[in-house]
Each structure stands twice: as C-alpha cells, then as structure tokens.
Design a protein around this motif. Structure first.
Motif, PDB file in Angstrom:
ATOM      1  N   ILE A 261      -2.907 -15.306  11.582  1.00  0.00           N
ATOM      2  CA  ILE A 261      -2.436 -13.937  11.386  1.00  0.00           C
ATOM      3  C   ILE A 261      -0.987 -13.990  10.931  1.00  0.00           C
ATOM      4  O   ILE A 261      -0.140 -14.618  11.587  1.00  0.00           O
ATOM      5  CB  ILE A 261      -2.551 -13.112  12.683  1.00  0.00           C
ATOM      6  N   ILE A 262      -0.709 -13.359   9.787  1.00  0.00           N
ATOM      7  CA  ILE A 262       0.663 -13.230   9.309  1.00  0.00           C
ATOM      8  C   ILE A 262       0.977 -11.750   9.154  1.00  0.00           C
ATOM      9  O   ILE A 262       0.089 -10.892   9.207  1.00  0.00           O
ATOM     10  CB  ILE A 262       0.890 -13.973   7.968  1.00  0.00           C
ATOM     11  N   GLY A 263       2.257 -11.431   8.970  1.00  0.00           N
ATOM     12  CA  GLY A 263       2.674 -10.046   8.819  1.00  0.00           C
ATOM     13  C   GLY A 263       2.087  -9.406   7.574  1.00  0.00           C
ATOM     14  O   GLY A 263       1.761 -10.079   6.591  1.00  0.00           O
ATOM     15  N   ARG A 264       1.978  -8.077   7.615  1.00  0.00           N
ATOM     16  CA  ARG A 264       1.377  -7.351   6.490  1.00  0.00           C
ATOM     17  C   ARG A 264       2.170  -7.552   5.200  1.00  0.00           C
ATOM     18  O   ARG A 264       1.596  -7.729   4.123  1.00  0.00           O
ATOM     19  CB  ARG A 264       1.309  -5.867   6.837  1.00  0.00           C
ATOM     20  N   GLY A 265       3.497  -7.537   5.310  1.00  0.00           N
ATOM     21  CA  GLY A 265       4.311  -7.718   4.128  1.00  0.00           C
ATOM     22  C   GLY A 265       4.151  -9.091   3.510  1.00  0.00           C
ATOM     23  O   GLY A 265       4.027  -9.236   2.285  1.00  0.00           O
ATOM     24  N   ALA A 266       4.137 -10.118   4.368  1.00  0.00           N
ATOM     25  CA  ALA A 266       3.946 -11.487   3.866  1.00  0.00           C
ATOM     26  C   ALA A 266       2.565 -11.653   3.246  1.00  0.00           C
ATOM     27  O   ALA A 266       2.409 -12.324   2.221  1.00  0.00           O
ATOM     28  CB  ALA A 266       4.142 -12.488   4.998  1.00  0.00           C
ATOM     29  N   PHE A 267       1.561 -11.021   3.837  1.00  0.00           N
ATOM     30  CA  PHE A 267       0.200 -11.123   3.313  1.00  0.00           C
ATOM     31  C   PHE A 267       0.119 -10.498   1.919  1.00  0.00           C
ATOM     32  O   PHE A 267      -0.446 -11.094   0.989  1.00  0.00           O
ATOM     33  CB  PHE A 267      -0.763 -10.416   4.271  1.00  0.00           C
ATOM     34  N   LYS A 268       0.684  -9.305   1.740  1.00  0.00           N
ATOM     35  CA  LYS A 268       0.629  -8.648   0.447  1.00  0.00           C
ATOM     36  C   LYS A 268       1.502  -9.359  -0.583  1.00  0.00           C
ATOM     37  O   LYS A 268       1.229  -9.327  -1.784  1.00  0.00           O
ATOM     38  CB  LYS A 268       1.061  -7.189   0.578  1.00  0.00           C
ATOM     39  N   GLY A 269       2.564 -10.026  -0.104  1.00  0.00           N
ATOM     40  CA  GLY A 269       3.372 -10.808  -1.021  1.00  0.00           C
ATOM     41  C   GLY A 269       2.612 -12.000  -1.579  1.00  0.00           C
ATOM     42  O   GLY A 269       2.800 -12.386  -2.745  1.00  0.00           O
ATOM     43  N   LEU A 270       1.745 -12.601  -0.755  1.00  0.00           N
ATOM     44  CA  LEU A 270       0.951 -13.745  -1.201  1.00  0.00           C
ATOM     45  C   LEU A 270      -0.264 -13.309  -2.019  1.00  0.00           C
ATOM     46  O   LEU A 270      -0.651 -13.977  -2.980  1.00  0.00           O
ATOM     47  CB  LEU A 270       0.489 -14.558   0.012  1.00  0.00           C
ATOM     48  N   TYR A 271      -0.871 -12.176  -1.633  1.00  0.00           N
ATOM     49  CA  TYR A 271      -2.111 -11.734  -2.273  1.00  0.00           C
ATOM     50  C   TYR A 271      -1.989 -10.249  -2.630  1.00  0.00           C
ATOM     51  O   TYR A 271      -2.618  -9.391  -1.987  1.00  0.00           O
ATOM     52  CB  TYR A 271      -3.308 -11.970  -1.359  1.00  0.00           C
ATOM     53  N   PRO A 272      -1.188  -9.933  -3.639  1.00  0.00           N
ATOM     54  CA  PRO A 272      -0.965  -8.518  -3.974  1.00  0.00           C
ATOM     55  C   PRO A 272      -2.204  -7.814  -4.493  1.00  0.00           C
ATOM     56  O   PRO A 272      -2.301  -6.577  -4.399  1.00  0.00           O
ATOM     57  CB  PRO A 272       0.129  -8.591  -5.063  1.00  0.00           C
ATOM     58  N   ASP A 273      -3.152  -8.548  -5.052  1.00  0.00           N
ATOM     59  CA  ASP A 273      -4.350  -7.914  -5.613  1.00  0.00           C
ATOM     60  C   ASP A 273      -5.471  -7.759  -4.590  1.00  0.00           C
ATOM     61  O   ASP A 273      -6.542  -7.218  -4.912  1.00  0.00           O
ATOM     62  CB  ASP A 273      -4.874  -8.735  -6.802  1.00  0.00           C
ATOM     63  N   SER A 274      -5.269  -8.248  -3.376  1.00  0.00           N
ATOM     64  CA  SER A 274      -6.314  -8.164  -2.365  1.00  0.00           C
ATOM     65  C   SER A 274      -6.500  -6.719  -1.919  1.00  0.00           C
ATOM     66  O   SER A 274      -5.530  -5.980  -1.731  1.00  0.00           O
ATOM     67  CB  SER A 274      -5.954  -9.038  -1.166  1.00  0.00           C
ATOM     68  N   GLN A 275      -7.724  -6.314  -1.767  1.00  0.00           N
ATOM     69  CA  GLN A 275      -8.037  -4.953  -1.343  1.00  0.00           C
ATOM     70  C   GLN A 275      -9.044  -5.013  -0.199  1.00  0.00           C
ATOM     71  O   GLN A 275     -10.113  -5.613  -0.317  1.00  0.00           O
ATOM     72  CB  GLN A 275      -8.630  -4.152  -2.491  1.00  0.00           C
ATOM     73  N   ALA A 276      -8.665  -4.393   0.922  1.00  0.00           N
ATOM     74  CA  ALA A 276      -9.579  -4.356   2.064  1.00  0.00           C
ATOM     75  C   ALA A 276     -10.791  -3.498   1.739  1.00  0.00           C
ATOM     76  O   ALA A 276     -10.680  -2.450   1.092  1.00  0.00           O
ATOM     77  CB  ALA A 276      -8.864  -3.801   3.289  1.00  0.00           C
ATOM     78  N   LEU A 277     -11.954  -3.957   2.170  1.00  0.00           N
ATOM     79  CA  LEU A 277     -13.187  -3.176   2.057  1.00  0.00           C
ATOM     80  C   LEU A 277     -13.667  -2.677   3.414  1.00  0.00           C
ATOM     81  O   LEU A 277     -14.517  -1.793   3.481  1.00  0.00           O
ATOM     82  CB  LEU A 277     -14.292  -4.014   1.400  1.00  0.00           C
ATOM     83  N   ARG A 278     -13.118  -3.265   4.493  1.00  0.00           N
ATOM     84  CA  ARG A 278     -13.563  -2.916   5.840  1.00  0.00           C
ATOM     85  C   ARG A 278     -12.373  -2.365   6.619  1.00  0.00           C
ATOM     86  O   ARG A 278     -11.246  -2.871   6.508  1.00  0.00           O
ATOM     87  CB  ARG A 278     -14.141  -4.156   6.525  1.00  0.00           C
ATOM     88  N   TYR A 279     -12.632  -1.346   7.440  1.00  0.00           N
ATOM     89  CA  TYR A 279     -11.548  -0.689   8.154  1.00  0.00           C
ATOM     90  C   TYR A 279     -11.967  -0.410   9.594  1.00  0.00           C
ATOM     91  O   TYR A 279     -13.133  -0.099   9.873  1.00  0.00           O
ATOM     92  CB  TYR A 279     -11.178   0.651   7.492  1.00  0.00           C
TER      93      TYR A 279
END
Length: 787
Positions: free
Chosen positions: A588-606
């Motif tokens: 588990i990493i922070g949300r900002g770090a995650f989006k910095g590594l994978y900016p095109d990733s889009q969650a499908l499950r919530y």
C-alpha cells in the motif's frame, strides 16, 4: 518339509478369520485415506498442467502492461513492426467460464487447440472449443476433453466481442526472436517483459495446499498401519507353537521367514487394492469441495470429476506394500533372533517385548529431543513437517511407558484383592492394546490440533473481515468511462467513495499487488497492524513509506525500516498488516504516489460508505436509475458470506480426514479387543471360579477400555495443543506466509473426550459381551488343559 510349511503357515488365517479381517481392514483403511488424498492432488495437478498447456504457461515469456489495463492494439502493431515476434491473447470470464482468445496466424505451435492452428480449416460460423461440460450461450461450441476444466478457447475477435473488451490481455513472446531486436522500452512505454518460470504459476502457488493434504493423508495412513502392526504382532505370537514345531521338524529358519514375508506381501497388495477402490470413492466425495477451495483461494479451475490415473493408484499399492512389510519387519526380526525352543516358553515373547519396550522408550525420547531441535530451527515446510513427525512419533512411542507408569501407581494404591487384580491385569493387557491406543493418541491429538487451528483461524478471520470489509456496499463499473460516470452519480449521495485500484508489480523481485487508497477515515479506523511506526497512515499518504502484508514481509524478509523497491520508486516499510486468506504479497502506497506512478490507471471497483439503513435504497437507485447490473452491486454481508463459505470449504477435506482418522483409531481398538478376547479366557476363568459373575467381568472389561482411553486423552491434549502451535506458527507461515494467533477451546476438547469415551465403550461392548457369554464348559476347560 518346505511344502508342508508353505501349507501350514498360511492356514492360520483360515482358522482366525477375525485377525485376517483386521489385517486387511487396517491395510485397506490406511491405503484408502492415503490414495484418496493422492487422487485429489493428481486431479488438481492434471488440471493445472492442462491450463498451462492451453496458453503455454511456463514455456513462453509474456508482455503485460504495468498499469494492469489491457495492451492497446497500436502498441501490439508497433512491437510487430519493430521485429518483435509476439502473439496477442485476450482472456476473461463470462458466466463463470474462462474464455481465452488467441490469434491463430501468430500463436506459437501447440497453444490452445489444434483446431485453431494455421493448418486447420476454421469453421464458417462463430465457434468456441470448450472443455467437457462447458456451454456458452450464443455461439457454437465443440467439446475438446483435453482443455483445462471450465475453459473455452476461440478466435481472439470472437472472444473480445463476447467479453465486450477492447485491447489485449497480454502478449506471448515466441522463443525465436530476430537478431538486433530493439529493447522493449525503446518501442513502447509502460510494458514489462516477464520471463518463463518453467512451470505452472498456479501449480507453484498451490504446492503448499497440496503438501498439507499429503501430510494429513500420511498421518491417516500411519494410524491405519498401527492396526496392521497390532494384527501382525498377534498373529506371530499365536503362531509361535507352529513355528517351533516346524523348526523342530527341520524346516530352516530362513524358509519360515521367507514364507511369512511372502504371505505378508500378498496380503498387503490385496489390502492395497481394496484401499485404492475405497480411496477413489473418498476422493470423489471430497473433490468438489477441494475444487471450490482452489478456485476461491487461487483462481485455479479443477475438474469436478475424478479420473483413474496410474500415478495415484500405483502409489496406493506401493505404500500399502511398504506399510505392510514395515509392520511385519519387527516381528520377523524377533523371530530371526529367537532360539529354537524359546517359543515353547510362555514368557519368551513377553520377555522379548519387555526388552523391546526399553528400546522403544529410548527411541521415543530421542524423537522428542529431535522435535525440540526442529522447534528451534524450523523455518520452512520441510523442517516444519519434520517437527510434526518427530513430535507425534515420539509421543506415540512413549505412550506405553506413560500408561504403564500410571497403572503401576494405581496398583500400588489399590485396596483389596479384586482391585489389585484389576490394575495388574490391565498392565498385562497393555502390550496387546498399546498399538491401538497409540493410534487413538495420534487421532485425538490430530483432532485437537486441527480443530484448534481451524477454530483459531475462523475466529481471527471473522474479525479480519469485520475490519477489512468496512464499506457497506461494493460496486463495480462496466468500463473506464462507466467508472467516471459512476463516481459522479455517487458523489453527494453517500458519505464517501473509496476507489479500489490494484496493479500487479514486483516488490524486491517478488510478485505483489500494489494498492493506492485515498486518505479516508475508513482505513485509519478499521485497519489493524501487526507492527507500525507512529502516525503510519500520515507517512504513507505523504508518499514517504509503504505498508505491506505479512506474506510479503515473511517471503521478502522485510521488517519496519527496510527499503522496498517498486517499479519507479523505493520506499521504507512503515507498517505490516495481517492479510488472512490471501497467498499473494500486497503493498500500500499513498494515493499521490500511486497516481504519480500510474496516471492512466482507472479504478473500476469502489467501496461505498453509507448508513447501513440506506443500503437497500441506494442499491435500487444504482440498478433501476443508473442501470448498473445487479451482479455489479454487492453488499458487505454478501462478500462476508462468500468469504466465509470459501473458508469453510478450505477445511472440509482436513476435517473429513480428521474424523476418518479418529474412526480408524476406534476400529483399531475394537479389533484389538476382539482379537484379545479369545486369549482372555485363561485370565478370567479363575475369577469366575472364585465367584465373580460374568456380568461383573463384562463391566470390568468395559471399564478398563474406557479408563485407558481417558488416560490416553490426558496425554493427547498437550500433544494436540503442541501440534496446533506447530501448524499455526511454523507450517502455516511457511505454506501461506501468515501467522495466526492461537486460541484454546475447552468445550471442544470436552466434547471430543466424551465422544472418545463413548466410542471406546462401544468398541469394548462387543468383546465384553462375547467374553460374558462364554459357555461354562469353555471356562472349565481352562483347568483341564495344560496351559
């Protein structure tokens, strides 16, 4: 004389059908439990191999997207134009069936089915080739039995249309690539090349599960062999006058031993054949639960029908032969050491047994000492099972000594002649019952150990689900565009929307799942950590650290403060959490770090946080107003019920083997008592002549068995708790990567004691009634015959 010996020695079994039945039943039951487990393992591994062969798993390198999303067709074309010989694969599930789409023109030879090869004539209408029993609506299907269970394969265009997906799941890399090929990263960004591992990924992942099954199957086999050992020992004891006569008539000792060894080999194979047949039915009954467990835990599809494969029935016959010969080895060795006329001495064999008891006690102490060493050094499955084996075998070897000491104490404290006789007679009967009691000890210890492990797991797992499944509702979007619209629809209607995004990565070279949750109180309030630094969540969300699950901590030898290397970033470990039921490492990493590594990733499950009373109304809005399929909306209770169902199925097999083993041990006591009942008349006739009624003798016989069972339970309780500790602290950690807290359940142990006492009393009832109904003439003959 050899011919006469060949006729005389086996004729014993015709006159003693009960011992013959005991011997065959012991071999058959032991072999049945072992071969049943092996049949289940063989069927599962055959399914893994079929699945691996379908896509060449373990044979070809693969290219996947770092984001976890499909690879675009443009990226595939760019790789082909750059000289990369790759073949696209589309994969997904439709109504529970695994659909695989391949491109026949570029696929490596042997991938999928020969019907899709470039040489084959493709059908004119949309067609899927399916495994036995699989059907897919809307297309023509052709059954191909060699395909993996629950699998369908077809042209990539057809499968993409059926699944409603765009893009490519992964690319297979052909083994022969052109020279001067440009590096992957210079052509397309965001893709990674995974080298073949030389075997099925699912097969490696489930090895520990099958090893646990094998271990329990072998324990059941050992318990059954105790029955065989007891029957063989009594047969040799009762045939000593015949052996003495044959030797006195000139039959060589080697000939007698060879005949008895051959006899035992034939009986072992006969019992093995019966056991293999029984094992088939046991495996067929348990296979559906095993298949459901493997699919739920590992995503492995295993066929629900059982095939008769040589690998398991040959192993069943082999281990039956090995077990039978091992059971007779001690008796044959004693026979080879016995002087010519020693068999005529009434105390000869008991003296030999007394010397053997000292050796047995010494061996038991050595085994327990070895178990102590393994307890210190055990760090894997091999040493963990070595610890289990030495602990159980050492306790079984020491049981006669412990019971003999307890009986000696009772004899010293006895008041009155009848009481003194009861204790002394019980000590005299102990050698004949010791093997059956040892089998009962192992069975009860296994029952205590496994039930403690399962109950501890259940208690921990339920608490874990309450913590991790904190959101009241879980929804899944149909695609990326739908996910954006779904977030807008939910905003303002709920307390919070928690995107659940996962990327498959390598963490310090180990496969892991990477998550980047938003900063929400749900995680701070509900997640419990095994170890963490202060303000752990603040550090993680700031992008200055990572939290990992216990599995990754164990396999990667990571502790707080150690650095974890991820694709594009290296951060220290600041928290370690329990993650029960999951065989894969997590980060588990922070949300900002995650989006910095994978900016095109889009969650499908919530995950959706709302008041529990509003779950029904929001579900109706999502289905009726927004148009989301009902299957895409799952409430928390549904996920918990599904998870607990998988949990219960996981231990169905071990629980069944547990009770089957206890049943075998009860059968061992029954057969031992029945066999000894014919030898008890000389000991009981004098008491009857002195005035004791046969009814009172019956009650004393039952009391003796119940008392020995109770004392065996007293010895089995600490042994079972030690077994539970080894399973939880050593074997479970090595097999799955997590360690569970151990809880004790006194009411379960009392219930087991009551069951064991009832079973022992029932087992003793028939032999006691048989003795009590002995004709008076038979009792009087004791005083007429020379004993």
């Amino acid at each position: 004389m050899r011919r006469q010996a060949l006729i005389a020695l086996p004729s014993y079994w015709r006159r003693n059908w009960l011992q013959f039945f005991t011997l065959l039943a012991g071999l058959a039951l032991a072999t049945a439990l072992w071969s049943g487990v092996q049949a289940i393992n063989a069927e599962a591994r055959a399914s893994y191999d079929a699945a691996a062969a379908t896509l060449g798993e373990g044979q070809y390198a693969q290219i996947t997207a770092n984001s976890g999303l499909p690879i675009s067709v443009e990226d595939y074309v760019a790789l082909r134009r750059a000289g990369w010989l790759v073949s696209p694969v589309v994969e997904g599930r439709l109504d529970g069936v695994r659909l695989i789409g391949v491109e026949p023109l570029t696929a490596p030879q042997g991938i999928g089915t020969s019907a899709l090869s470039i040489e084959a004539e493709l059908p004119s209408e949309p067609t899927l080739w399916v495994a036995s029993g699989v059907s897919v609506d809307g297309v023509t299907t052709v059954e191909m039995p060699e395909l993996a269970p629950n699998t369908a394969i077809g042209d990539i265009g057809l499968v993409s249309d059926l699944l409603g997906v765009e893009g490519i799941s992964r690319l297979l890399v052909l083994p022969d690539q052109p020279r001067g090929q440009p590096p992957l990263e210079s052509i397309v960004q965001g893709l990674s090349l995974q080298t073949p591992q030389g075997g099925s990924d699912i097969g490696r992942l489930t090895d520990s599960f099958h090893l646990n099954l094998t271990a329990f199957g072998f324990l059941s086999f050992v318990v059954g062999i105790f029955i065989v050992n007891g029957a063989v020992g009594l047969a040799f004891e009762q045939r000593r006058p015949l052996v003495r006569t044959l030797r006195a008539l000139g039959v060589p000792l080697k000939t007698v031993i060879a005949i008895m060894a051959t006899e035992m080999a034939v009986l072992s194979l006969l019992g093995g054949v019966i056991g293999v047949v029984l094992g088939y039915f046991i495996a067929a009954a348990l296979l559906p639960d095993v298949a459901a467990t493997l699919q739920g835990l590992y995503g492995a599809d295993v066929g629900g029908t059982l095939a008769i494969r040589p690998v398991w029935w040959l192993s069943g016959l082999g281990i039956a032969l090995l077990g039978g010969m091992a059971a007779s080895a001690s008796a044959l060795w004693k026979l080879s050491r016995m002087p010519l006329l020693a068999g005529a001495q009434p105390r000869a064999w008991s003296m030999q047994a007394g010397r053997g008891r000292m050796i047995q006690t010494g061996a038991g102490l050595v085994m327990l000492a070895s178990a102590g060493v393994f307890a210190v050094i055990a760090d894997g499955l091999v040493t963990g099972f070595a610890l289990l084996g030495t602990l159980l075998l050492g306790a079984a070897l020491l049981l006669p000594m412990v019971l003999n000491a307890a009986l000696a104490l009772g004899q010293r404290l006895a008041k009155g002649p009848l009481s003194e006789w009861f204790w002394a007679d019980t000590r005299q009967q102990l050698p004949g019952l010791s093997l059956a009691l040892a089998a009962l000890l192992l069975a009860m210890a296994a029952n205590i150990g496994v039930s403690t492990m399962v109950s501890s797991f259940r208690q921990t797992f339920v608490g874990f689900l309450d913590q991790r499944l904190a959101a009241e509702l879980y929804v899944t979007a149909r695609d990326e565009e739908d996910a954006v619209a779904l977030e807008r629809f939910l905003t303002g209607k709920v307390e919070s929307v928690l995107p659940i995004e996962q990327i498959d990565v390598e963490a310090n070279g180990l496969p892991a799942e990477l998550y980047g949750p938003i900063d929400d109180r749900t995680y701070r309030d509900n997640w419990r950590f095994l170890s963490q630094i202060p303000q752990m969540w603040d550090v993680v969300q700031a992008g200055d650290g990572v939290a990992i699950n216990e599995q990754l901590s164990y396999r990667g030898d990571l502790q707080l403060g150690d650095m974890l290397e991820l694709p594009g970033i290296t951060l220290p470990v600041v928290g370690i959490y329990g993650d029960y039921g999951n065989p894969i490492g997590q980060v588990i990493i922070g949300r900002g770090a995650f989006k910095g590594l994978y900016p095109d990733s889009q969650a499908l499950r919530y995950g959706v946080r709302i008041p529990p009373d509003d779950v029904g109304a929001l579900t109706d809005q999502l289905v009726n107003d927004y148009g989301l399929p009902e299957a895409n909306v799952i409430n928390q209770a549904g996920i918990k019920a599904y998870s607990l169902d998988i949990f219960e199925r996981t231990f169905t097999v071990t629980g069944a083997l547990n009770w089957l083993t206890l049943g075998v041990a009860g059968f061992a006591i029954l057969m031992s008592l029945l066999t000894l009942s014919g030898m008890r008349i000389p000991q009981l006739a004098p008491l009857w002549a002195l005035g004791l009624t046969r009814g009172r003798l019956e009650r004393l016989e039952i009391l003796r068995t119940v008392m020995l069972t109770a004392w065996t339970f007293v010895f089995a309780l600490p042994l079972g708790l030690a077994l539970a500790w080894v399973l939880l602290a050593v074997v479970n950690v090595a097999a799955f990567g997590w360690r569970l807290p151990m809880f004790v359940f006194p009411s379960s142990y009392v219930f087991l004691l009551v069951q064991a006492l009832i079973a022992a009393g029932a087992a003793a009832l028939w032999p006691a009634l048989k003795l009590g109904r002995t004709p008076t003439s038979h009792l009087l003959k004791v005083f007429a015959n020379e004993r």
